[in-house]
Write a protein that holds these residues in place. Structure first.
Motif, PDB file in Angstrom:
ATOM      1  N   THR A   1      37.884  33.199  49.805  1.00  0.00           N
ATOM      2  CA  THR A   1      38.629  33.396  48.437  1.00  0.00           C
ATOM      3  C   THR A   1      39.826  32.500  48.587  1.00  0.00           C
ATOM      4  O   THR A   1      40.192  31.743  47.898  1.00  0.00           O
ATOM      5  N   ALA A   2      40.431  32.765  49.657  1.00  0.00           N
ATOM      6  CA  ALA A   2      41.717  32.056  50.181  1.00  0.00           C
ATOM      7  C   ALA A   2      41.648  30.483  50.079  1.00  0.00           C
ATOM      8  O   ALA A   2      42.350  29.739  49.641  1.00  0.00           O
ATOM      9  N   VAL A   3      40.532  30.149  50.543  1.00  0.00           N
ATOM     10  CA  VAL A   3      40.243  28.738  51.151  1.00  0.00           C
ATOM     11  C   VAL A   3      40.004  28.018  49.801  1.00  0.00           C
ATOM     12  O   VAL A   3      40.381  26.889  49.619  1.00  0.00           O
ATOM     13  N   LEU A   4      38.968  28.740  48.969  1.00  0.00           N
ATOM     14  CA  LEU A   4      38.429  28.005  47.866  1.00  0.00           C
ATOM     15  C   LEU A   4      39.161  28.307  46.707  1.00  0.00           C
ATOM     16  O   LEU A   4      38.852  27.626  45.617  1.00  0.00           O
ATOM     17  N   GLY A   5      40.392  28.946  46.774  1.00  0.00           N
ATOM     18  CA  GLY A   5      41.329  29.402  45.718  1.00  0.00           C
ATOM     19  C   GLY A   5      41.898  28.027  45.058  1.00  0.00           C
ATOM     20  O   GLY A   5      41.781  28.121  43.902  1.00  0.00           O
ATOM     21  N   MET A   6      42.183  27.143  45.770  1.00  0.00           N
ATOM     22  CA  MET A   6      42.929  26.053  45.504  1.00  0.00           C
ATOM     23  C   MET A   6      42.053  25.090  44.654  1.00  0.00           C
ATOM     24  O   MET A   6      42.561  24.668  43.591  1.00  0.00           O
ATOM     25  N   PRO A   7      40.882  24.878  45.321  1.00  0.00           N
ATOM     26  CA  PRO A   7      40.041  23.780  44.423  1.00  0.00           C
ATOM     27  C   PRO A   7      39.549  24.504  43.030  1.00  0.00           C
ATOM     28  O   PRO A   7      39.446  23.915  42.124  1.00  0.00           O
ATOM     29  N   LEU A   8      39.497  25.868  43.085  1.00  0.00           N
ATOM     30  CA  LEU A   8      38.921  26.453  41.967  1.00  0.00           C
ATOM     31  C   LEU A   8      40.103  26.491  40.819  1.00  0.00           C
ATOM     32  O   LEU A   8      39.840  26.845  39.645  1.00  0.00           O
ATOM     33  N   SER A   9      41.221  26.388  41.218  1.00  0.00           N
ATOM     34  CA  SER A   9      42.553  26.072  40.201  1.00  0.00           C
ATOM     35  C   SER A   9      42.225  24.975  39.372  1.00  0.00           C
ATOM     36  O   SER A   9      42.823  25.173  38.210  1.00  0.00           O
ATOM     37  N   LEU A  10      41.326  24.126  39.935  1.00  0.00           N
ATOM     38  CA  LEU A  10      40.900  23.006  38.926  1.00  0.00           C
ATOM     39  C   LEU A  10      39.853  23.381  37.910  1.00  0.00           C
ATOM     40  O   LEU A  10      39.447  22.671  36.878  1.00  0.00           O
ATOM     41  N   VAL A  11      39.251  24.538  38.002  1.00  0.00           N
ATOM     42  CA  VAL A  11      38.220  25.009  37.197  1.00  0.00           C
ATOM     43  C   VAL A  11      38.588  26.146  36.286  1.00  0.00           C
ATOM     44  O   VAL A  11      38.051  26.463  35.037  1.00  0.00           O
ATOM     45  N   PHE A  12      39.517  27.288  36.785  1.00  0.00           N
ATOM     46  CA  PHE A  12      39.788  28.156  35.979  1.00  0.00           C
ATOM     47  C   PHE A  12      41.054  28.379  35.544  1.00  0.00           C
ATOM     48  O   PHE A  12      42.056  27.744  36.419  1.00  0.00           O
ATOM     49  N   THR A  13      41.464  28.800  34.232  1.00  0.00           N
ATOM     50  CA  THR A  13      42.973  29.124  34.085  1.00  0.00           C
ATOM     51  C   THR A  13      43.554  30.020  34.854  1.00  0.00           C
ATOM     52  O   THR A  13      42.703  31.137  35.453  1.00  0.00           O
ATOM     53  N   PRO A  14      44.926  30.307  34.821  1.00  0.00           N
ATOM     54  CA  PRO A  14      45.249  31.586  35.589  1.00  0.00           C
ATOM     55  C   PRO A  14      44.906  32.681  35.030  1.00  0.00           C
ATOM     56  O   PRO A  14      44.411  33.682  35.695  1.00  0.00           O
ATOM     57  N   ASP A  15      45.028  33.102  33.513  1.00  0.00           N
ATOM     58  CA  ASP A  15      44.490  34.270  33.362  1.00  0.00           C
ATOM     59  C   ASP A  15      43.251  34.526  33.464  1.00  0.00           C
ATOM     60  O   ASP A  15      42.703  35.808  33.636  1.00  0.00           O
ATOM     61  N   ALA A  16      42.114  33.496  33.175  1.00  0.00           N
ATOM     62  CA  ALA A  16      40.658  33.726  33.397  1.00  0.00           C
ATOM     63  C   ALA A  16      40.508  34.036  34.944  1.00  0.00           C
ATOM     64  O   ALA A  16      39.866  34.779  35.127  1.00  0.00           O
ATOM     65  N   TYR A  17      41.457  33.472  35.897  1.00  0.00           N
ATOM     66  CA  TYR A  17      40.837  33.745  37.493  1.00  0.00           C
ATOM     67  C   TYR A  17      41.424  35.194  37.778  1.00  0.00           C
ATOM     68  O   TYR A  17      40.747  35.989  38.303  1.00  0.00           O
ATOM     69  N   TYR A  18      42.666  35.512  37.364  1.00  0.00           N
ATOM     70  CA  TYR A  18      43.290  36.546  37.828  1.00  0.00           C
ATOM     71  C   TYR A  18      42.692  37.880  36.979  1.00  0.00           C
ATOM     72  O   TYR A  18      42.655  39.075  37.510  1.00  0.00           O
ATOM     73  N   PHE A  19      42.529  37.830  35.788  1.00  0.00           N
ATOM     74  CA  PHE A  19      41.966  38.832  35.034  1.00  0.00           C
ATOM     75  C   PHE A  19      40.528  38.743  34.745  1.00  0.00           C
ATOM     76  O   PHE A  19      39.970  40.040  34.629  1.00  0.00           O
TER      77      PHE A  19
END
Length: 423
Positions: free
Chosen positions: A324-342
């Motif tokens: 999750t930590a390693v892939l989190g940065m590339p996934l920021s290009l896919v998910f909005t903050p609210d979508a990812y965290y909530f």
């Protein structure tokens, strides 16, 4: 179907932006509109777009008045003494300027808000970069790196969202990854030195640049002092979060007009000179609202999250937080903050627990990766367009320059977190 369409939409958008085949504005709007039609959401299209626009309207208002405020302060000469001091210290050395940019960003970023960090730091440093002929892409990149790491504070967006969805406190989420945050800070300074040396080789060490400061008469000195006090009060209010950012900037701008531009002709001159910067930034923010509104409202983001979680093999509970930590940065290009965290993080935490891991570790991993190092280059985050608008840098160029350094930040912090037992 929804997940596949979502991934295709994101992939098409990134391909168009990075290849410069169309403008970011068109990519942010036309691509999701086509995706909505393909998923049968045409009857709800107006509602989806309206929902997306409503979410970014406060940010657009804040940016409008923030850009106008700091532009007025710059025109009034408020930052000339600061620029002169930095130039005397740096003595024309791009390396010192770059490191100074990183240090200033880390200090200002203590408020945990990316937008205000970008506004304050860019306004202070951009005149120096222009006078020395330094790269604006370098400026945006260093500020983005520093702000990303400082976004991990408990009052910042990632940690606050994570603690909310997991029902945990800062002692369970933030304190275990504090050593990783310190490692990220060291990495940012190291990168600043590396990039500063490159810029020094390109430009050389120039002569000490001094700003010619005109002799101010008594009314001008009074205006300067009032501008200084007003700006310091504004910054203090931003750091203390006394009110919503857009409210603070509207009030500050109105007071600034009373101090510096009371006449209508003077105000028209200000709007004519800097209005194009406001339009460029706000149109991008509203376009991002269309993008996120459609992807969220059609359920594509949720479908993508569920599809990603479904491919995790059994017994991977202990490894999932690291992934999750390693892939989190590339996934920021896919998910909005609210979508990812909530939307994504609760699923990841439950999956980690079901697989025998620590669910809080998944939350800490989300703080390390997704919005900390990824938000300064994500087209789904309004703050990205604040940074790009102030530095006048293209999104594609910014992403190509910053991605590897931001991903390096993620890797460094993940390693430290693993070594200290946070993951």
């Amino acid at each position: 179907m929804l997940a596949a369409t979502g991934f295709l939409t994101i992939g098409t958008f990134l391909a168009l932006v990075l290849s410069r085949r169309v403008s970011v504005l068109l990519a942010l709007t036309l691509v999701p509109l086509v995706a909505a039609l393909l998923t049968g959401a045409a009857p709800r299209l107006g509602e989806l777009v309206a929902d997306g626009l409503s979410t970014v309207t406060p940010v657009a208002i804040m940016i409008t008045f923030a850009v106008l405020y700091f532009s007025l302060m710059s025109d009034s000469g408020l930052f000339d003494p600061l620029v002169a001091r930095i130039l005397r210290w740096a003595k024309g050395d791009p390396l010192k300027i770059t490191v100074g940019t990183a240090v200033l960003t880390l200090l200002v970023g203590l408020d945990g808000d990316g937008s205000s960090t970008f506004l304050i730091t860019c306004t202070a440093m951009l005149p120096i970069y222009k006078r020395l002929g330094m790269s604006r892409i370098l400026l945006a990149g260093v500020i983005g790196l520093g702000a990303g790491v400082m976004n991990m504070t408990p009052w910042g967006g990632p940690a606050a969202r994570t603690m909310a969805v997991l029902g945990a406190g800062s002692s369970e989420v933030f304190l275990p990854i504090l050593p990783a945050m310190l490692g990220g800070i060291v990495w940012v300074l190291v990168v600043a030195v590396i990039l500063g040396r490159r810029e020094r080789r390109r430009l050389g060490v120039g002569e000490v640049l001094e700003i010619e400061r005109p002799v101010l008469d008594r009314p001008a000195r009074i205006r300067f002092r009032l501008n200084l006090v007003l700006t310091l009060v504004l910054v203090a209010a931003l750091l203390a979060q006394l009110a919503e950012l857009e409210v603070l900037f509207v009030l500050a701008f109105l007071l600034a007009l009373l101090i510096n531009r009371r006449s209508w002709s003077g105000q028209q001159e200000l709007f004519t000179k800097h209005g194009h910067n406001v339009v460029l930034v706000t149109t991008m923010i509203f376009a991002a609202g269309v993008f996120t509104g459609i992807l969220t409202g059609t359920g594509m983001i949720r479908a993508m999250a569920e599809s990603l979680v479904s491919v995790v093999p059994d017994g991977a509970g202990g490894v999932l937080p690291v992934i999750t930590a390693v892939l989190g940065m590339p996934l920021s290009l896919v998910f909005t903050p609210d979508a990812y965290y909530f939307g994504v993080v609760p699923v990841l935490a439950e999956t980690t627990a079901a697989l025998g891991g620590d669910p809080l570790a998944a939350g800490r991993a989300a703080v390390l990766g997704q919005m900390t190092t990824g938000f300064p280059l994500s087209p789904l985050t309004a703050a990205t367009f604040v940074l790009l608008g102030l530095t006048e840098v293209d999104l594609g160029e910014h992403q190509r320059f910053l991605f590897k350094w931001a991903f390096g930040t993620t890797l460094v912090m993940t390693v430290v977190a693993v070594l200290t037992g946070a993951l």
